[in-house]
Scaffold this motif. Structure first.
Motif, PDB file in Angstrom:
ATOM      1  N   ASP A 100       0.650  -1.194  -0.198  1.00 50.15           N
ATOM      2  CA  ASP A 100       0.077   0.215  -0.117  1.00 50.15           C
ATOM      3  C   ASP A 100       1.097   1.375   0.030  1.00 50.15           C
ATOM      4  N   THR A 101      -0.220   2.240   0.052  1.00 46.99           N
ATOM      5  CA  THR A 101       0.537   3.834  -0.280  1.00 46.99           C
ATOM      6  C   THR A 101       1.662   4.502   1.433  1.00 46.99           C
ATOM      7  N   THR A 102       1.837   2.727   2.024  1.00 47.43           N
ATOM      8  CA  THR A 102       2.036   4.100   3.646  1.00 47.43           C
ATOM      9  C   THR A 102       3.448   2.663   3.907  1.00 47.43           C
ATOM     10  N   GLY A 103       3.661   1.743   2.554  1.00 48.80           N
ATOM     11  CA  GLY A 103       4.821   1.213   2.719  1.00 48.80           C
ATOM     12  C   GLY A 103       4.841  -0.544   3.346  1.00 48.80           C
ATOM     13  N   ALA A 104       3.484  -0.448   4.110  1.00 50.21           N
ATOM     14  CA  ALA A 104       3.147  -1.937   4.492  1.00 50.21           C
ATOM     15  C   ALA A 104       2.555  -3.142   3.623  1.00 50.21           C
ATOM     16  N   LEU A 105       2.476  -3.836   3.768  1.00 46.54           N
ATOM     17  CA  LEU A 105       3.128  -5.230   2.482  1.00 46.54           C
ATOM     18  C   LEU A 105       1.393  -6.405   3.083  1.00 46.54           C
ATOM     19  N   TRP A 106       0.520  -6.854   1.974  1.00 47.81           N
ATOM     20  CA  TRP A 106      -0.259  -7.151   2.462  1.00 47.81           C
ATOM     21  C   TRP A 106      -0.481  -8.818   1.629  1.00 47.81           C
ATOM     22  N   SER A 107      -1.501  -9.701   2.374  1.00 45.21           N
ATOM     23  CA  SER A 107      -0.971 -11.200   1.455  1.00 45.21           C
ATOM     24  C   SER A 107      -2.583 -10.971   1.371  1.00 45.21           C
ATOM     25  N   TYR A 108      -3.286 -11.688   0.111  1.00 43.95           N
ATOM     26  CA  TYR A 108      -4.004 -12.217  -0.178  1.00 43.95           C
ATOM     27  C   TYR A 108      -4.708 -13.372  -0.904  1.00 43.95           C
ATOM     28  N   GLN A 109      -4.456 -13.919   0.086  1.00 44.36           N
ATOM     29  CA  GLN A 109      -4.350 -15.359   0.276  1.00 44.36           C
ATOM     30  C   GLN A 109      -5.112 -15.836  -0.956  1.00 44.36           C
ATOM     31  N   GLY A 110      -5.227 -17.550  -2.028  1.00 42.44           N
ATOM     32  CA  GLY A 110      -5.700 -17.277  -3.260  1.00 42.44           C
ATOM     33  C   GLY A 110      -6.737 -18.417  -2.290  1.00 42.44           C
ATOM     34  N   THR A 111      -7.684 -18.789  -3.838  1.00 39.29           N
ATOM     35  CA  THR A 111      -8.808 -19.798  -2.833  1.00 39.29           C
ATOM     36  C   THR A 111      -8.909 -21.058  -3.776  1.00 39.29           C
ATOM     37  N   GLY A 112      -8.642 -20.740  -4.947  1.00 43.95           N
ATOM     38  CA  GLY A 112      -8.859 -21.646  -6.179  1.00 43.95           C
ATOM     39  C   GLY A 112     -10.266 -21.538  -7.144  1.00 43.95           C
ATOM     40  N   ASN A 113     -11.109 -20.497  -6.345  1.00 43.90           N
ATOM     41  CA  ASN A 113     -12.848 -20.242  -7.104  1.00 43.90           C
ATOM     42  C   ASN A 113     -12.597 -18.519  -7.582  1.00 43.90           C
ATOM     43  N   ALA A 114     -12.873 -19.254  -9.013  1.00 38.56           N
ATOM     44  CA  ALA A 114     -12.687 -17.964 -10.466  1.00 38.56           C
ATOM     45  C   ALA A 114     -13.317 -17.012  -9.537  1.00 38.56           C
ATOM     46  N   ALA A 115     -15.117 -17.291  -9.391  1.00 37.34           N
ATOM     47  CA  ALA A 115     -15.978 -16.230  -8.669  1.00 37.34           C
ATOM     48  C   ALA A 115     -15.312 -15.361  -7.198  1.00 37.34           C
ATOM     49  N   ALA A 116     -14.354 -15.692  -6.734  1.00 41.20           N
ATOM     50  CA  ALA A 116     -13.728 -15.416  -5.787  1.00 41.20           C
ATOM     51  C   ALA A 116     -12.440 -15.634  -5.451  1.00 41.20           C
ATOM     52  N   PRO A 117     -11.747 -14.911  -5.854  1.00 40.08           N
ATOM     53  CA  PRO A 117      -9.764 -15.924  -6.026  1.00 40.08           C
ATOM     54  C   PRO A 117      -9.523 -15.793  -4.526  1.00 40.08           C
TER      55      PRO A 117
END
Length: 304
Positions: free
Chosen positions: A268-285
């Motif tokens: 993000d613009t403040t310099g923090a790092l985020w993870s978005y874990q995958g689901t394997g679901n195309a509708a909500a990956p």
């Protein structure tokens, strides 16, 4: 954390013994004329603690790469996936990367492990294996591209391929021969200049084909499902999120938590790092975001 395999330990040992990678970067090239040595001599060590891609509950072909960052001085650092979704403390991995415009890891063997890197300095693209100390010139004229992405195998041959977007918004695919050398390009899209970020490294939808995500100028995130056809590698886009303008960098190093699903990393613009874990679901990956770095990540001008 999943156990690493003996094969992986042997591979890491071989890489570590071969390097701290002092890259001479003298290209032998794909043409008859040898490439000029770049002004800097970058070095990059393979991450020695990188977990195995062949986790007990994960497909061996799901990429599991270390995350690298290059700061404004040209120093490279590596971060190892913990296997639980986070990253270990950084380790210095090399110097001399200040003149380099972009760097991308690639899996040549379709086993989930990063085998080497492509790097662009000025108009020249180079390739280097992690277990050798010299780079080979792949080609010239690569400064026409304002974005390069290494999303894994898109063409069906097994090795990770390369995408390039030019200033007119045209998207081109280069297939990898499995040794870092590339085929002639295939135009696979136009109008891609509407996107400010492109990212992907592996399968997001569970169908065994590699996908990418693209963020537009309004902050909307779109999924492009892979087709496995190199002439038309992506299906029609689908909207999967909004508000993504809070991030100034999107990158995927593959599977952070060793569950066999590809994840996404966002700074993000403040310099923090985020993870978005995958689901394997195309509708909500992706699952809900999790912060994996509190601050300071804006120190890196390149992440790969």
């Amino acid at each position: 954390m999943a156990k690493t395999s003996g094969r992986k330990h042997r591979r890491i040992a071989a890489r570590a013994a071969a390097a701290a990678l002092t890259a001479a970067l003298v290209g032998t090239g794909t043409s008859a004329v040898a490439a000029d040595a770049p002004s800097a001599q970058p070095s990059l060590g393979a991450d020695t603690a990188q977990p195995s891609a062949a986790a007990a509950d994960a497909a061996a072909t799901t990429p599991v790469f270390a995350l690298y960052g290059i700061d404004s001085t040209g120093t490279a650092y590596s971060y190892t996936p913990t296997g639980t979704g986070g990253l270990t403390a950084r380790v210095k991995a090399g110097d001399g990367w200040k003149p380099v415009n972009s760097v991308l890891q690639v899996d040549n063997g379709s086993d989930g492990d990063a085998d080497g890197i492509w790097s662009r300095e000025g108009s020249t693209l180079y390739y280097q294996n992690f277990d050798v100390t010299t780079q080979t010139k792949v080609g010239s004229g690569w400064n026409i591209y304002n974005k390069l992405v290494s999303p894994g195998n898109l063409g069906g041959a097994g090795a990770g391929d390369l995408l390039g977007r030019d200033s007119s918004g045209n998207l081109y695919l280069y297939l990898n021969y499995g040794n870092g050398k590339l085929t002639s390009r295939y135009k696979v899209g136009s109008g891609w200049d509407i996107y400010t970020q492109l990212a992907g490294n592996g399968d997001l939808t569970g169908d065994g084909k590699n996908d990418i995500v693209a963020r537009d100028k309004a902050g909307v995130l779109w999924l492009y499902k892979g087709t496995g056809n190199y002439k038309a590698p992506f299906a029609t886009r689908t909207k999967i999120g909004a508000g993504w303008n809070t991030y100034n960098y999107l990158i995927s190093s593959g599977d952070l938590n060793l569950d066999g699903k590809t994840d996404l990393i966002a700074r993000d613009t403040t310099g923090a790092l985020w993870s978005y874990q995958g689901t394997g679901n195309a509708a909500a990956p992706f699952k809900a975001k999790v912060r994996i770095g509190t601050s300071g990540w804006n120190t890196y001008r390149l992440l790969f």
